[in-house]
Motif scaffolding. Sequence first.
Motif, PDB file in Angstrom:
ATOM      1  N   UNK A 226      11.431   4.972 -13.202  1.00 34.21           N
ATOM      2  CA  UNK A 226       9.999   5.592 -13.491  1.00 34.21           C
ATOM      3  C   UNK A 226       8.829   5.473 -13.795  1.00 34.21           C
ATOM      4  N   UNK A 227       9.221   4.114 -14.507  1.00 36.20           N
ATOM      5  CA  UNK A 227       7.732   3.361 -14.616  1.00 36.20           C
ATOM      6  C   UNK A 227       6.805   2.985 -12.782  1.00 36.20           C
ATOM      7  N   UNK A 228       7.015   3.579 -12.003  1.00 33.53           N
ATOM      8  CA  UNK A 228       6.151   3.078 -10.919  1.00 33.53           C
ATOM      9  C   UNK A 228       5.620   4.155 -10.499  1.00 33.53           C
ATOM     10  N   UNK A 229       4.153   3.603 -10.801  1.00 34.66           N
ATOM     11  CA  UNK A 229       2.999   4.290 -10.688  1.00 34.66           C
ATOM     12  C   UNK A 229       2.118   4.750  -9.916  1.00 34.66           C
ATOM     13  N   UNK A 230       1.508   6.191  -9.376  1.00 36.88           N
ATOM     14  CA  UNK A 230       1.067   5.703  -8.121  1.00 36.88           C
ATOM     15  C   UNK A 230      -0.783   5.817  -8.263  1.00 36.88           C
ATOM     16  N   UNK A 231      -1.321   7.006  -7.348  1.00 40.91           N
ATOM     17  CA  UNK A 231      -2.523   7.161  -6.736  1.00 40.91           C
ATOM     18  C   UNK A 231      -3.763   7.269  -7.834  1.00 40.91           C
TER      19      UNK A 231
ATOM     20  N   UNK B 253       0.792  -0.901   0.166  1.00 40.61           N
ATOM     21  CA  UNK B 253      -0.005  -0.012   0.482  1.00 40.61           C
ATOM     22  C   UNK B 253       0.649   1.136  -0.049  1.00 40.61           C
ATOM     23  N   UNK B 254       1.824   1.306   1.268  1.00 44.82           N
ATOM     24  CA  UNK B 254       3.000   3.059   0.801  1.00 44.82           C
ATOM     25  C   UNK B 254       3.252   2.904  -0.317  1.00 44.82           C
ATOM     26  N   UNK B 255       4.222   2.032  -0.915  1.00 51.85           N
ATOM     27  CA  UNK B 255       5.087   1.974  -2.052  1.00 51.85           C
ATOM     28  C   UNK B 255       3.974   2.689  -2.990  1.00 51.85           C
ATOM     29  N   UNK B 256       2.786   1.956  -3.270  1.00 51.46           N
ATOM     30  CA  UNK B 256       2.142   2.870  -3.870  1.00 51.46           C
ATOM     31  C   UNK B 256       1.277   3.547  -3.665  1.00 51.46           C
ATOM     32  N   UNK B 257       0.860   4.239  -2.546  1.00 51.42           N
ATOM     33  CA  UNK B 257       0.463   5.035  -2.024  1.00 51.42           C
ATOM     34  C   UNK B 257       1.346   6.250  -2.400  1.00 51.42           C
ATOM     35  N   UNK B 258       2.350   6.346  -2.269  1.00 45.91           N
ATOM     36  CA  UNK B 258       3.288   7.198  -1.941  1.00 45.91           C
ATOM     37  C   UNK B 258       4.044   6.580  -3.293  1.00 45.91           C
ATOM     38  N   UNK B 259       4.303   7.614  -4.614  1.00 46.27           N
ATOM     39  CA  UNK B 259       5.099   6.584  -5.840  1.00 46.27           C
ATOM     40  C   UNK B 259       6.270   6.967  -5.900  1.00 46.27           C
TER      41      UNK B 259
ATOM     42  N   UNK C 176      -6.545  -3.869   0.857  1.00 47.94           N
ATOM     43  CA  UNK C 176      -5.845  -2.822  -0.410  1.00 47.94           C
ATOM     44  C   UNK C 176      -6.299  -3.681  -1.558  1.00 47.94           C
ATOM     45  N   UNK C 177      -6.994  -3.059  -2.183  1.00 48.55           N
ATOM     46  CA  UNK C 177      -7.450  -3.703  -3.902  1.00 48.55           C
ATOM     47  C   UNK C 177      -6.147  -2.924  -4.641  1.00 48.55           C
ATOM     48  N   UNK C 178      -6.013  -3.943  -5.570  1.00 49.24           N
ATOM     49  CA  UNK C 178      -5.065  -2.984  -6.347  1.00 49.24           C
ATOM     50  C   UNK C 178      -5.379  -3.909  -7.880  1.00 49.24           C
ATOM     51  N   UNK C 179      -4.482  -2.997  -8.876  1.00 46.96           N
ATOM     52  CA  UNK C 179      -5.011  -3.846 -10.521  1.00 46.96           C
ATOM     53  C   UNK C 179      -3.403  -3.788 -10.897  1.00 46.96           C
TER      54      UNK C 179
ATOM     55  N   UNK D 166      -2.746   0.933  -7.278  1.00 45.90           N
ATOM     56  CA  UNK D 166      -3.955   0.818  -5.778  1.00 45.90           C
ATOM     57  C   UNK D 166      -4.730   1.113  -6.673  1.00 45.90           C
ATOM     58  N   UNK D 167      -7.019   0.332  -6.895  1.00 44.35           N
ATOM     59  CA  UNK D 167      -7.320   0.559  -7.316  1.00 44.35           C
ATOM     60  C   UNK D 167      -8.427   1.707  -6.489  1.00 44.35           C
ATOM     61  N   UNK D 168      -7.711   2.473  -5.585  1.00 45.79           N
ATOM     62  CA  UNK D 168      -8.845   3.557  -4.655  1.00 45.79           C
ATOM     63  C   UNK D 168      -8.131   5.116  -5.423  1.00 45.79           C
TER      64      UNK D 168
END
Length: 465
Positions: A460-465, A274-280, A438-441, A417-419
Amino acid sequence: MTLPDGPSTPPAVQMMQTIVRPLETLETNFQRYGDLYTARITGFGPVEVLSSPDGIEALMTAPTHLFDSGRGNWILTPFVGETSLILLDGKAHQRQRKLLMPPFHGDRLRAYGQDICQITQQVIDRWQPGQTFSAREVTQAISLQVIMRTVFGVDEGEQAERLHHHLNLLLKLFDQPLNSSFVFIRALQKDWGALSPWGNFVRQRSQIDEILYAQIRERRDHPERRGDDILSLMLAARDEAGEPMTDQELRDEMMTLLFAGHETTATALAWALYWLHWLPEVGAKVLQELAELGPNPDPVAISRLPYLNAVCQETLRIYPVGLFAFSRILNQSWSLMDYTFEPGTTIAVCIYLLHHRPDLYPNPKQFRPERFLERQFSPYEYFPFGGGNRRCIGAAFALFEMKLVLATILSRWQLQLCSKQPIKPVRRGVTMAPARGVPMQVVNQRAPISSEGKAEDRAMVMDGR
Ligand code: HEM
């Protein structure tokens, strides 16, 4: 005896607040009463809630015979059984701990590295771009297989699948905070048929027991099938009188390791994702670090990456999986912070409140791994695995597993993250887990890393919220 001040609401109300709104209740009490306060919860009597580093240091460095912990964990008896390490005290606890520690440390631990990466790889191999999933379910599938391989030496075959199935059904019972109430309220521990929470629980548990006892029988009857897994080690162990462990002892320790070892790690991993994707920007820094290791990095090298380590530490700081360490129950009178407590007093270190002290962790609600690179915290300031003679025996194992699973997932897939809504912790049995799991896609596969380790492209490809 004068006890520290604390809320005067009736114990039944304090119990409901603790079950349903644990974090808010703790924070309000801390603001009102400070580092040491008395909570009163039905079924527990007065509990001294401690969250100052000095107080925790005094407690953890006091002679161990002054306190018991095992008997304070009675609440876990239905899960782990009466002879579990978690429920033992004194000499019996010391003996059992000695037996269970070695597989989780040193060379033994490092030997599990390839297994952890391989199990993760197998689980995420099935993903397709566009697919949605619950991070908590995926991490649970991974950590369950990891612990099955280390405890039983197997994670495949009919028995393993049945065990997996029934453990999942049993753990699903804790998905909702109110369902979890039966853990805390003995009056709800009544078998009103398969559809009632407790009735369902005992049915799943007896299926699990059947499988565990079958495993024990098989290994006893076929010593040649023993390996260097933990069950085999326990079967070979003898006490001072030369006696082997009984079937019940073996079953209880396996259940302890299955529960303590995979629920906790799965939750920590789901939070980390969650944190790794909430904060790209956090995810990008981890990818950068991984890229610098080049293709097919060695698991031990991954486990030594400083930023990835800081991410895992911050994950366990901000929402510790267990809000409290095990209670310490005084065997003799003992003085702490201007109070003298009588034998029988329960002292509970609140990990959550300690980890949210602004004097130690400025801006404590902010997820900032850098705080672990900027300063070293003492074992009494940072306490996700508890301390003293009860410190988690799986701490090194859990951190190793977290780093390898995260590195394997992040290197292979770009996720999101889905949301866009922040996710809050909710009670899951005796632990705190992310709401809705933590729903993810799955967005896309990442390009394999080149031998030069092309950090820029991958970061660079890390996608966030
Ligand atoms: C992120 C994952 C984990 C967290 C946050 C965690 C946390 C904790 C905490 C807070 C305690 C109580 C310590 C105290 O009161 O001082 C504990 C005890 C324990 N943990 Fe863990 N744990 C984790 C993973 C594991 C794993 C992977 C295993 C084993 C495979 C494990 C096995 C145990 C056992 C057996 C105890 C009881 C120790 C004793 O009573 O002497 N835990 N853990």
